[in-house]
Design a protein around this motif. Structure first.
Motif, PDB file in Angstrom:
ATOM      1  N   PRO A 107       0.768  -1.303  -0.071  1.00  0.00           N
ATOM      2  CA  PRO A 107       0.140   0.208  -0.012  1.00  0.00           C
ATOM      3  C   PRO A 107       0.776   1.180  -0.005  1.00  0.00           C
ATOM      4  O   PRO A 107       1.967   1.234   0.546  1.00  0.00           O
ATOM      5  CB  PRO A 107      -0.867  -0.025   1.255  1.00  0.00           C
ATOM      6  CG  PRO A 107       0.112  -1.094   2.236  1.00  0.00           C
ATOM      7  CD  PRO A 107       0.811  -1.763   1.307  1.00  0.00           C
ATOM      8  N   ARG A 109      -0.759   4.405   0.070  1.00  0.00           N
ATOM      9  CA  ARG A 109      -1.700   5.516   0.659  1.00  0.00           C
ATOM     10  C   ARG A 109      -2.059   5.146   2.004  1.00  0.00           C
ATOM     11  O   ARG A 109      -2.923   4.156   2.170  1.00  0.00           O
ATOM     12  CB  ARG A 109      -2.771   5.793  -0.240  1.00  0.00           C
ATOM     13  CG  ARG A 109      -2.461   6.604  -1.445  1.00  0.00           C
ATOM     14  CD  ARG A 109      -3.645   6.860  -2.294  1.00  0.00           C
ATOM     15  NE  ARG A 109      -3.362   7.308  -3.664  1.00  0.00           N
ATOM     16  CZ  ARG A 109      -3.193   9.150  -3.768  1.00  0.00           C
ATOM     17  NH1 ARG A 109      -3.015   9.764  -2.759  1.00  0.00           N
ATOM     18  NH2 ARG A 109      -2.771   9.284  -5.009  1.00  0.00           N
ATOM     19  N   THR A 111      -4.276   6.469   3.670  1.00  0.00           N
ATOM     20  CA  THR A 111      -5.656   6.774   3.724  1.00  0.00           C
ATOM     21  C   THR A 111      -6.508   5.543   3.128  1.00  0.00           C
ATOM     22  O   THR A 111      -7.591   5.503   3.483  1.00  0.00           O
ATOM     23  CB  THR A 111      -6.144   7.963   3.003  1.00  0.00           C
ATOM     24  OG1 THR A 111      -5.673   7.964   1.828  1.00  0.00           O
ATOM     25  CG2 THR A 111      -5.573   9.230   3.673  1.00  0.00           C
ATOM     26  N   GLU A 112      -5.908   4.799   2.738  1.00  0.00           N
ATOM     27  CA  GLU A 112      -6.454   3.705   1.919  1.00  0.00           C
ATOM     28  C   GLU A 112      -6.356   2.199   2.683  1.00  0.00           C
ATOM     29  O   GLU A 112      -6.903   1.092   2.458  1.00  0.00           O
ATOM     30  CB  GLU A 112      -6.048   3.244   0.618  1.00  0.00           C
ATOM     31  CG  GLU A 112      -6.435   4.361  -0.411  1.00  0.00           C
ATOM     32  CD  GLU A 112      -5.771   4.259  -1.826  1.00  0.00           C
ATOM     33  OE1 GLU A 112      -5.132   3.331  -2.182  1.00  0.00           O
ATOM     34  OE2 GLU A 112      -6.169   5.128  -2.520  1.00  0.00           O
ATOM     35  N   GLN A 117      -9.544   3.343   7.163  1.00  0.00           N
ATOM     36  CA  GLN A 117     -10.958   3.611   6.709  1.00  0.00           C
ATOM     37  C   GLN A 117     -11.680   3.220   7.896  1.00  0.00           C
ATOM     38  O   GLN A 117     -12.855   3.708   7.969  1.00  0.00           O
ATOM     39  CB  GLN A 117     -11.033   2.711   5.607  1.00  0.00           C
ATOM     40  CG  GLN A 117     -10.258   3.026   4.235  1.00  0.00           C
ATOM     41  CD  GLN A 117     -10.302   2.284   3.131  1.00  0.00           C
ATOM     42  OE1 GLN A 117     -10.766   1.026   3.217  1.00  0.00           O
ATOM     43  NE2 GLN A 117     -10.040   2.781   2.075  1.00  0.00           N
ATOM     44  N   LYS A 136      -8.004  13.722   2.899  1.00  0.00           N
ATOM     45  CA  LYS A 136      -7.673  12.734   3.956  1.00  0.00           C
ATOM     46  C   LYS A 136      -6.396  12.659   4.459  1.00  0.00           C
ATOM     47  O   LYS A 136      -6.277  12.184   5.503  1.00  0.00           O
ATOM     48  CB  LYS A 136      -8.149  11.578   3.625  1.00  0.00           C
ATOM     49  CG  LYS A 136      -9.646  11.516   3.127  1.00  0.00           C
ATOM     50  CD  LYS A 136     -10.415   9.977   2.747  1.00  0.00           C
ATOM     51  CE  LYS A 136     -11.695   9.960   2.565  1.00  0.00           C
ATOM     52  NZ  LYS A 136     -12.184   8.674   2.172  1.00  0.00           N
TER      53      LYS A 136
END
Length: 154
Positions: A107, A109, A111-112, A117, A136
């Motif tokens: 990953p 990001r 934020t992902e 989340q 975000k």
């Protein structure tokens, strides 16, 4: 005795909730300066080492911007990020950040991530678009102690 210790620990976290969500901050001045030029210097514990390695290897296209820097500076920052990464030195915060991420996933990001989340799913989309937030990835807009590694539920 054990019960007293448990009560004391519970009281400490209740009295100081930020202690429960503390992430080791970036302390390396060169990393703070280089990353902080455009955004908060994110704590390495939020991503696994393989993610930081890939990110530092593609700085000429860093989320649409050219963040390339001298090779020696890139390597120093890569080392700082990888040593503090979720799976190498991120401690409890790193273990939490890794939840839901496959061992081969890379990953890029924060934020992902599933944990991000889950923690932010109750926030309405309009909140992210407020002028003082706008992204975000702008953690300090809502978490005033973010750069110091403090993430309370404000």
């Amino acid at each position: 005795m054990l019960r007293r210790l448990a009560l004391a620990a519970a009281f400490s976290l209740a009295a100081f909730p930020a202690l429960a969500d503390r992430v080791r901050p970036v302390t390396d001045p060169e990393t703070q300066a280089a990353c902080g030029e455009c955004h908060m210097a994110f704590q390495p514990a939020f991503l696994p080492a393989r993610s930081w390695d890939r990110m530092m290897g593609q700085l000429s296209d860093h989320f649409g911007d050219n963040a390339a820097m001298a090779p020696d500076k890139t390597e120093r920052i890569r080392k700082v990020l990888m040593e503090g990464a979720a799976d190498t030195g991120g401690g409890k915060a790193g273990s939490k950040a890794l939840r839901g991420i496959g061992s081969k996933d890379v990953p890029l990001r924060i934020t992902e991530l599933p944990r991000f989340q889950k923690k932010h799913d109750r926030i309405a989309e309009r909140e992210w678009k407020r002028p003082e937030v706008m992204s975000k990835a702008n953690c300090p807009a809502c978490h005033k102690g973010a750069e110091a590694g403090l993430y309370d539920d404000d």
